[in-house]
Design a protein around this motif. Structure first.
Motif, mmCIF file in Angstrom:
data_model
loop_
_atom_site.group_PDB
_atom_site.id
_atom_site.type_symbol
_atom_site.label_atom_id
_atom_site.label_comp_id
_atom_site.label_asym_id
_atom_site.label_seq_id
_atom_site.Cartn_x
_atom_site.Cartn_y
_atom_site.Cartn_z
ATOM 1 N N ARG A 8 24.766 47.621 43.477
ATOM 2 C CA ARG A 8 25.069 46.721 44.590
ATOM 3 C C ARG A 8 25.383 47.580 45.809
ATOM 4 N NH1 ARG A 8 29.475 43.565 46.783
ATOM 5 N NH2 ARG A 8 30.975 44.698 45.478
ATOM 6 N N ALA A 9 24.671 47.379 46.904
ATOM 7 C CA ALA A 9 24.816 48.206 48.098
ATOM 8 C C ALA A 9 25.781 47.554 49.089
ATOM 9 C CB ALA A 9 23.466 48.432 48.766
ATOM 10 N N VAL A 10 26.751 48.346 49.558
ATOM 11 C CA VAL A 10 27.709 47.876 50.552
ATOM 12 C C VAL A 10 27.899 48.991 51.580
ATOM 13 C CG1 VAL A 10 30.020 47.013 50.987
ATOM 14 C CG2 VAL A 10 28.903 46.491 48.815
ATOM 15 N N PHE A 11 27.657 48.716 52.838
ATOM 16 C CA PHE A 11 27.856 49.704 53.909
ATOM 17 C C PHE A 11 29.308 49.620 54.373
ATOM 18 C CE2 PHE A 11 23.330 48.968 53.866
ATOM 19 C CZ PHE A 11 22.777 50.201 54.147
ATOM 20 N N ASP A 12 30.212 50.314 53.665
ATOM 21 C CA ASP A 12 31.627 50.151 53.990
ATOM 22 C C ASP A 12 32.433 51.442 53.920
ATOM 23 O OD1 ASP A 12 31.571 50.575 51.294
ATOM 24 O OD2 ASP A 12 32.875 48.878 50.767
ATOM 25 N N ASP A 13 31.770 52.603 53.781
ATOM 26 C CA ASP A 13 32.527 53.854 53.654
ATOM 27 C C ASP A 13 32.565 54.577 54.996
ATOM 28 O OD1 ASP A 13 33.598 56.377 53.000
ATOM 29 O OD2 ASP A 13 32.830 56.200 50.956
ATOM 30 N N PRO A 14 33.755 54.717 55.603
ATOM 31 C CA PRO A 14 33.863 55.382 56.912
ATOM 32 C C PRO A 14 33.885 56.902 56.827
ATOM 33 C CG PRO A 14 36.019 54.634 56.223
ATOM 34 C CD PRO A 14 35.058 54.183 55.150
ATOM 35 N N ASN A 15 33.819 57.469 55.631
ATOM 36 C CA ASN A 15 33.949 58.916 55.467
ATOM 37 C C ASN A 15 32.659 59.586 55.010
ATOM 38 O OD1 ASN A 15 36.786 59.057 56.097
ATOM 39 N ND2 ASN A 15 37.177 58.096 54.108
ATOM 40 N N LEU A 16 31.558 58.859 55.004
ATOM 41 C CA LEU A 16 30.280 59.434 54.615
ATOM 42 C C LEU A 16 29.466 59.796 55.859
ATOM 43 C CD1 LEU A 16 29.091 57.171 51.661
ATOM 44 C CD2 LEU A 16 30.093 59.447 51.536
ATOM 45 N N VAL A 17 28.693 60.863 55.759
ATOM 46 C CA VAL A 17 27.741 61.241 56.806
ATOM 47 C C VAL A 17 26.418 61.578 56.128
ATOM 48 C CG1 VAL A 17 29.472 62.090 58.431
ATOM 49 C CG2 VAL A 17 28.472 63.657 56.772
ATOM 50 N N LEU A 72 21.631 57.387 65.323
ATOM 51 C CA LEU A 72 21.975 57.923 64.006
ATOM 52 C C LEU A 72 23.181 58.867 64.064
ATOM 53 C CD1 LEU A 72 20.885 61.136 63.804
ATOM 54 C CD2 LEU A 72 18.689 59.996 63.644
ATOM 55 N N LEU A 73 23.573 59.263 65.284
ATOM 56 C CA LEU A 73 24.768 60.105 65.426
ATOM 57 C C LEU A 73 26.054 59.297 65.307
ATOM 58 C CD1 LEU A 73 23.662 62.308 68.466
ATOM 59 C CD2 LEU A 73 23.599 62.921 66.037
ATOM 60 N N ARG A 74 25.958 57.979 65.287
ATOM 61 C CA ARG A 74 27.164 57.143 65.305
ATOM 62 C C ARG A 74 27.335 56.373 64.002
ATOM 63 N NH1 ARG A 74 28.034 53.408 70.216
ATOM 64 N NH2 ARG A 74 26.086 52.453 69.468
ATOM 65 N N HIS A 75 27.293 57.052 62.888
ATOM 66 C CA HIS A 75 27.483 56.365 61.613
ATOM 67 C C HIS A 75 28.615 57.032 60.836
ATOM 68 C CE1 HIS A 75 24.963 59.783 60.286
ATOM 69 N NE2 HIS A 75 25.616 59.662 59.152
ATOM 70 N N GLY A 76 29.182 56.297 59.913
ATOM 71 C CA GLY A 76 30.175 56.832 58.994
ATOM 72 C C GLY A 76 31.249 57.671 59.656
ATOM 73 N N GLY A 77 31.419 58.880 59.152
ATOM 74 C CA GLY A 77 32.475 59.759 59.649
ATOM 75 C C GLY A 77 32.020 60.749 60.695
ATOM 76 N N MET A 78 30.893 60.514 61.363
ATOM 77 C CA MET A 78 30.396 61.470 62.361
ATOM 78 C C MET A 78 31.407 61.697 63.480
ATOM 79 S SD MET A 78 27.387 62.651 61.475
ATOM 80 C CE MET A 78 26.380 63.090 62.885
ATOM 81 N N ALA A 423 40.292 65.175 53.997
ATOM 82 C CA ALA A 423 41.217 65.989 54.794
ATOM 83 C C ALA A 423 42.243 66.630 53.882
ATOM 84 C CB ALA A 423 41.913 65.129 55.845
ATOM 85 N N SER A 424 42.549 67.895 54.172
ATOM 86 C CA SER A 424 43.557 68.607 53.395
ATOM 87 C C SER A 424 44.180 69.673 54.280
ATOM 88 C CB SER A 424 42.927 69.252 52.158
ATOM 89 O OG SER A 424 43.876 70.024 51.449
ATOM 90 N N GLY A 425 45.486 69.596 54.468
ATOM 91 C CA GLY A 425 46.175 70.605 55.275
ATOM 92 C C GLY A 425 45.619 70.728 56.676
ATOM 93 N N ARG A 426 45.401 69.592 57.330
ATOM 94 C CA ARG A 426 44.882 69.539 58.701
ATOM 95 C C ARG A 426 43.477 70.116 58.837
ATOM 96 N NH1 ARG A 426 50.055 71.197 62.581
ATOM 97 N NH2 ARG A 426 51.493 69.587 61.814
ATOM 98 N N ARG A 427 42.781 70.212 57.733
ATOM 99 C CA ARG A 427 41.400 70.698 57.763
ATOM 100 C C ARG A 427 40.507 69.650 57.133
ATOM 101 N NH1 ARG A 427 40.784 76.613 55.373
ATOM 102 N NH2 ARG A 427 38.714 76.245 56.254
ATOM 103 N N LEU A 428 39.284 69.553 57.644
ATOM 104 C CA LEU A 428 38.307 68.647 57.058
ATOM 105 C C LEU A 428 37.496 69.382 55.999
ATOM 106 C CD1 LEU A 428 36.939 66.726 60.185
ATOM 107 C CD2 LEU A 428 38.712 66.011 58.575
ATOM 108 N N ILE A 429 37.266 68.709 54.904
ATOM 109 C CA ILE A 429 36.472 69.266 53.809
ATOM 110 C C ILE A 429 35.237 68.389 53.628
ATOM 111 C CG2 ILE A 429 36.402 69.856 51.360
ATOM 112 C CD1 ILE A 429 39.435 70.199 51.476
#
Length: 458
Positions: A8-17, A72-78, A423-429
């Motif tokens: 089942r497809a849902v476009f709801d993850d703000p942290n994917l790129v 396409l630059l304005r999706h998910g976590g971009m 995010a971990s210790g003020r860094r993005l992973i």
């Protein structure tokens, strides 16, 4: 292989790129000076011009071929990975604010960026820094077909298609895939050779600034056969190799070549006879001394070599019987050159001019699939941004140890890689796919983009 039924497809993850490879690619361009150059040299009257120009380049790297595709630059976590992402409507307005002078500023940015990229990625033009080596500058143009009546400067060119003309000059070495030194958009009915002298001069200066110290060979097809190109090459102490037009003078010179002067060469379906140490081939080469452009004033006569390749016809010539026609049994391909290469090597190097067609094909398969605006200057700015993106992609491929990968392959393997942001210790992973086939190349690129330039290994 078939899809699972329980999906089942849902476009709801703000942290994917979907284009995680833009991170090291843009960081590499930034280390080569892209933002600084845009800030210093681009004076277009639009707020945050540097940010907007970088957005256009980033969208092209990820596969955008129209202004709408830049979304396409304005999706998910971009927005978490990049600052200053703009909407396509904003970027379209930005491009339409360009004038011819602003486009030339972008051309200057590309020339200086190429020098920065060659410093940051020593493998971008390997062999070019060796005085004993050779580098190639190839000139060509293409018609980019357009539709509708709103395109400024569109006209019918030599392809009999309505479009705009793109002229470009590429730089390459025997060890390196080509990069673009200069490019310009022109009216659709502009003659191919118009402005060739200035284009070549700019390309040679750009190549030298990018660290090319070897002998430069300038190559072009018969559309560029003229004093403008050859004279520019001579003034810059470069060799030239230009296909000759089969005019009466060239035809007479070919007819005067003795039959025993022809030598078989390695060509399609050729077989090497080890016993006789020679090629058995349908193609042969010969050369003769020649003076080009004798119709001009004496100071512009060019003593050179006329190298001719003849290929046996596989079928009837269609011009009568072979006994009654001078060249009925062969097709002849001649070019003039001032190089010191032997006849066979000169012919092989001249045929390699076709490498520029690969660049044109990659551009048409990418950002030049369309010329997106009705405004001529906006389309010219789009072409200039496409050149910056192409060279950045080529440097990205070299830094990832995929030096000869085409742009489409680079997008598939390195740029358009999905990732999840944490995010971990003020860094993005960036959590990238496990067992990604080109993971090592991606990591090699990331290390090159974030660290000091790697030394060139031979």
């Amino acid at each position: 292989m078939k899809p699972s039924h329980a999906v089942r497809a849902v476009f709801d993850d703000p942290n994917l790129v979907s284009a995680a490879g833009l991170v090291p690619a843009l960081r590499l361009a930034g280390a080569a000076g892209l933002e600084d150059l845009l800030e210093q040299r681009l004076s277009v009257g639009s707020p945050n011009a540097t940010t907007k120009a970088t957005c256009v380049v980033a969208g092209m790297l990820a596969g955008a071929d129209s202004i709408e595709d830049l979304d396409l630059l304005r999706h998910g976590g971009m927005a978490r990975l990049f600052e200053g992402v703009r909407a396509p409507s904003t970027l379209g307005t930005f491009l339409r604010s360009f004038t011819h002078g602003h486009v030339q500023q972008l051309d200057a940015v590309n020339g200086r960026l190429l020098a920065g990229l060659s410093t940051q990625v020593p493998g971008l033009l390997p062999g070019g820094g060796c005085a004993a080596g050779m580098a190639f500058i190839d000139l060509d143009d293409t018609i980019r077909e357009v539709h509708g009546y709103a395109k400024q400067a569109a006209a019918y060119g030599y392809t009999r298609q309505r479009g705009l003309n793109v002229q470009l000059a590429t730089v390459s070495t025997p060890l390196a895939a080509p990069v673009i030194a200069r490019a310009r958009l022109r009216r659709g009915n502009t003659a191919s050779a118009a402005g060739a002298g200035r284009m070549l001069a700019q390309a040679i200066v750009t190549a030298r600034a990018a660290g090319v110290r070897s002998q430069v060979l300038c190559r072009a097809d018969s559309a560029y056969y003229g004093w403008a190109l050859v004279g520019t090459a001579l003034r810059h102490d470069a060799w030239f190799s230009v296909t000759a037009r089969m005019d009466p003078k060239v035809t007479a010179a070919i007819a005067s070549i003795a039959e025993d002067a022809w030598h078989p060469i390695q060509y399609t379906h050729a077989v090497f006879d080890h016993q006789e140490q020679r090629w058995i081939s349908d193609a042969e080469v010969a050369e003769i001394d020649f003076v080009a452009f004798t119709g001009r004033r004496k100071a512009e006569h060019v003593p050179c070599r006329l190298v001719v390749r003849r290929v046996r016809r596989l079928g009837p010539s269609g011009h009568g019987n072979d006994q009654g026609e001078l060249f009925a049994s062969y097709r002849h391909h001649a070019f003039i050159t001032n190089s010191t290469l032997d006849t066979v090597a000169a012919d092989a190097r001249h045929r390699d001019h076709a490498i520029v067609e690969q660049v044109i094909a990659e551009l048409k398969d990418g950002p030049l699939a369309h010329l997106p605006s009705g405004h001529y200057a906006a389309n010219a700015a789009w072409v200039a941004c496409a050149v910056i993106a192409f060279n950045t992609a080529r440097a990205t491929a070299a830094a990832a140890d995929l030096a000869k990968a085409r742009w489409a392959s680079l997008r598939k393997k390195i740029i358009n890689v999905p990732a999840r942001i944490a995010a971990s210790g003020r860094r993005l992973i960036l959590h990238l796919p496990v067992h990604w086939p080109w993971a090592q190349h991606w990591q090699t690129l990331h290390a090159a983009a974030t660290g000091p330039p790697r030394p060139l290994t031979t």
